[in-house]
Structures are given as structure tokens and as C-alpha cells.
Design a protein around this motif. Sequence first.
Motif, PDB file in Angstrom:
ATOM      1  N   GLU A  21       0.826  -1.207   0.000  1.00 32.17           N
ATOM      2  CA  GLU A  21       0.000   0.000   0.000  1.00 32.17           C
ATOM      3  C   GLU A  21       0.861   1.257   0.000  1.00 32.17           C
ATOM      4  OE1 GLU A  21      -3.226   2.458   2.698  1.00 32.17           O
ATOM      5  OE2 GLU A  21      -2.998   0.320   3.109  1.00 32.17           O
ATOM      6  N   SER A  22       1.977   1.220   0.705  1.00 32.83           N
ATOM      7  CA  SER A  22       2.851   2.393   0.774  1.00 32.83           C
ATOM      8  C   SER A  22       3.373   2.791  -0.597  1.00 32.83           C
ATOM      9  CB  SER A  22       4.038   2.121   1.703  1.00 32.83           C
ATOM     10  OG  SER A  22       3.618   1.978   3.027  1.00 32.83           O
ATOM     11  N   LEU A  23       3.866   1.838  -1.355  1.00 36.56           N
ATOM     12  CA  LEU A  23       4.399   2.171  -2.671  1.00 36.56           C
ATOM     13  C   LEU A  23       3.286   2.614  -3.610  1.00 36.56           C
ATOM     14  CD1 LEU A  23       7.231   2.404  -3.677  1.00 36.56           C
ATOM     15  CD2 LEU A  23       7.049   0.133  -4.659  1.00 36.56           C
ATOM     16  N   PHE A  24       2.141   1.944  -3.539  1.00 34.31           N
ATOM     17  CA  PHE A  24       0.988   2.325  -4.356  1.00 34.31           C
ATOM     18  C   PHE A  24       0.560   3.760  -4.047  1.00 34.31           C
ATOM     19  CE2 PHE A  24      -3.694   2.481  -4.834  1.00 34.31           C
ATOM     20  CZ  PHE A  24      -3.785   2.259  -6.207  1.00 34.31           C
ATOM     21  N   ARG A  25       0.339   4.059  -2.773  1.00 29.83           N
ATOM     22  CA  ARG A  25      -0.108   5.393  -2.375  1.00 29.83           C
ATOM     23  C   ARG A  25       0.920   6.465  -2.685  1.00 29.83           C
ATOM     24  NH1 ARG A  25      -1.692   5.570   3.639  1.00 29.83           N
ATOM     25  NH2 ARG A  25      -1.603   7.772   3.106  1.00 29.83           N
ATOM     26  N   ALA A  26       2.192   6.190  -2.402  1.00 27.46           N
ATOM     27  CA  ALA A  26       3.236   7.189  -2.644  1.00 27.46           C
ATOM     28  C   ALA A  26       3.317   7.550  -4.116  1.00 27.46           C
ATOM     29  CB  ALA A  26       4.586   6.677  -2.141  1.00 27.46           C
ATOM     30  N   ALA A  27       3.174   6.563  -4.986  1.00 25.28           N
ATOM     31  CA  ALA A  27       3.215   6.842  -6.425  1.00 25.28           C
ATOM     32  C   ALA A  27       2.045   7.719  -6.842  1.00 25.28           C
ATOM     33  CB  ALA A  27       3.215   5.530  -7.208  1.00 25.28           C
ATOM     34  N   SER A  30       2.309  11.260  -5.311  1.00 21.84           N
ATOM     35  CA  SER A  30       3.357  12.062  -5.942  1.00 21.84           C
ATOM     36  C   SER A  30       2.865  12.687  -7.240  1.00 21.84           C
ATOM     37  CB  SER A  30       4.602  11.214  -6.211  1.00 21.84           C
ATOM     38  OG  SER A  30       4.396  10.313  -7.290  1.00 21.84           O
ATOM     39  N   ARG A  31       1.806  12.117  -7.802  1.00 26.20           N
ATOM     40  CA  ARG A  31       1.194  12.641  -9.027  1.00 26.20           C
ATOM     41  C   ARG A  31      -0.078  13.432  -8.732  1.00 26.20           C
ATOM     42  NH1 ARG A  31       5.863  10.338  -9.708  1.00 26.20           N
ATOM     43  NH2 ARG A  31       6.416  10.073 -11.880  1.00 26.20           N
ATOM     44  N   GLY A  32      -0.299  13.755  -7.448  1.00 26.17           N
ATOM     45  CA  GLY A  32      -1.438  14.577  -7.066  1.00 26.17           C
ATOM     46  C   GLY A  32      -2.757  13.831  -7.020  1.00 26.17           C
ATOM     47  N   ILE A  33      -2.710  12.519  -6.906  1.00 23.24           N
ATOM     48  CA  ILE A  33      -3.920  11.694  -6.881  1.00 23.24           C
ATOM     49  C   ILE A  33      -4.070  11.068  -5.504  1.00 23.24           C
ATOM     50  CG2 ILE A  33      -5.065   9.658  -7.858  1.00 23.24           C
ATOM     51  CD1 ILE A  33      -3.318  10.148 -10.396  1.00 23.24           C
ATOM     52  N   GLN A  34      -5.222  11.257  -4.901  1.00 21.22           N
ATOM     53  CA  GLN A  34      -5.513  10.605  -3.632  1.00 21.22           C
ATOM     54  C   GLN A  34      -5.939   9.171  -3.940  1.00 21.22           C
ATOM     55  OE1 GLN A  34      -5.086  11.991  -0.541  1.00 21.22           O
ATOM     56  NE2 GLN A  34      -5.497   9.961   0.245  1.00 21.22           N
ATOM     57  N   ALA A  35      -5.219   8.209  -3.422  1.00 23.91           N
ATOM     58  CA  ALA A  35      -5.526   6.807  -3.685  1.00 23.91           C
ATOM     59  C   ALA A  35      -6.906   6.469  -3.125  1.00 23.91           C
ATOM     60  CB  ALA A  35      -4.474   5.906  -3.065  1.00 23.91           C
ATOM     61  N   CYS A  39      -9.032   0.810  -3.048  1.00 24.06           N
ATOM     62  CA  CYS A  39      -7.780   0.333  -3.634  1.00 24.06           C
ATOM     63  C   CYS A  39      -6.735   0.103  -2.543  1.00 24.06           C
ATOM     64  CB  CYS A  39      -7.247   1.312  -4.665  1.00 24.06           C
ATOM     65  SG  CYS A  39      -8.214   1.395  -6.177  1.00 24.06           S
ATOM     66  N   CYS A  40      -6.685   0.988  -1.571  1.00 26.18           N
ATOM     67  CA  CYS A  40      -5.728   0.837  -0.471  1.00 26.18           C
ATOM     68  C   CYS A  40      -6.034  -0.415   0.345  1.00 26.18           C
ATOM     69  CB  CYS A  40      -5.734   2.076   0.416  1.00 26.18           C
ATOM     70  SG  CYS A  40      -5.082   3.538  -0.425  1.00 26.18           S
TER      71      CYS A  40
END
Length: 140
Positions: A21-27, A30-35, A39-40
Motif C-alpha cells: 500500500e505504501s508504494l501504491f499510495r506514494a506513487a 506524488s502525481r497529485g492523486i488521492q488513492a 484500492c488501499c
Amino acid sequence: MERVTDRIRAIYLDQETNCAESLFRAALESRGIQAPADCCRMMSGYSGGVSSEHLCGALLGGVAAISYLINQGDEESFERSKEAAAAFFTACQEAFGTVICHEIKVVWRKEDIRCMDAVERMAELLENILEQFAAPGTAD
């Protein structure tokens, strides 16, 4: 624009979120998208090598982020997302000598920060892949 590495430490350590989840959310962040929350929640099953210490959960979280960010539902972006996922897999394999959770943990896991160093390294690799496979004509 932030980089994946700008977000990973706060998510993984401060929020005590699992590697996938950390890598998914951070990506995404970083692109301005709230996960999306659903999905989390879905990513939790991938941590710890799908709870079996096989294929690394952070790798799987990175692949999920690649798919989410690159695949726009058309054939061209679908193919680009597959190429990006394969490139990320290869980059992780080369960087760690393995993509097996248990083997990565033996070398990289520390009691106080868990797999932070490995997850942070994967965040760097993921950033490079996202930049490389950005849609033509976009910053990402």
C-alpha cells in the motif's frame, strides 16, 4: 511535482502502512492523486509477499501503481503499462538480486524501520519507470 520518494517515508513509517500500500499510495500521491480507499484496502493482501514471503509486496504495490497511472483503458496505454511493469520487475530484480520477499527481508529488514530501505529503493526505481513510460506529451 513530487517524486515517489518524497512521500514513501511518511506513508510507510509514520503511518505504519504495509509495503504494498505504501508504494501504491506514494506513487499516486506524488502525481497529485488521492488513492481510493477501496484500492488501499485491496493492497493489504499483497504485503509480506502475499503473506507468504514469496513475491515482494512492495514490488506488487509498484506494479499496481504503474497500472493505475499508465493504463487509461485503451490498447496503447495498456501495452505501455505492461512494458512499464516488466521494466519495473527487471529493475527490482537487478537492484536486489531477487524479487522474493523473504530473500529481500533477510538482507534489508531492520527491527526499528522494517523494510524501509528496500521500499525506499523500490520507490526510486518506480519513479524512474514512471518517468520513462509517461504518456507522450505529458510530464508523467
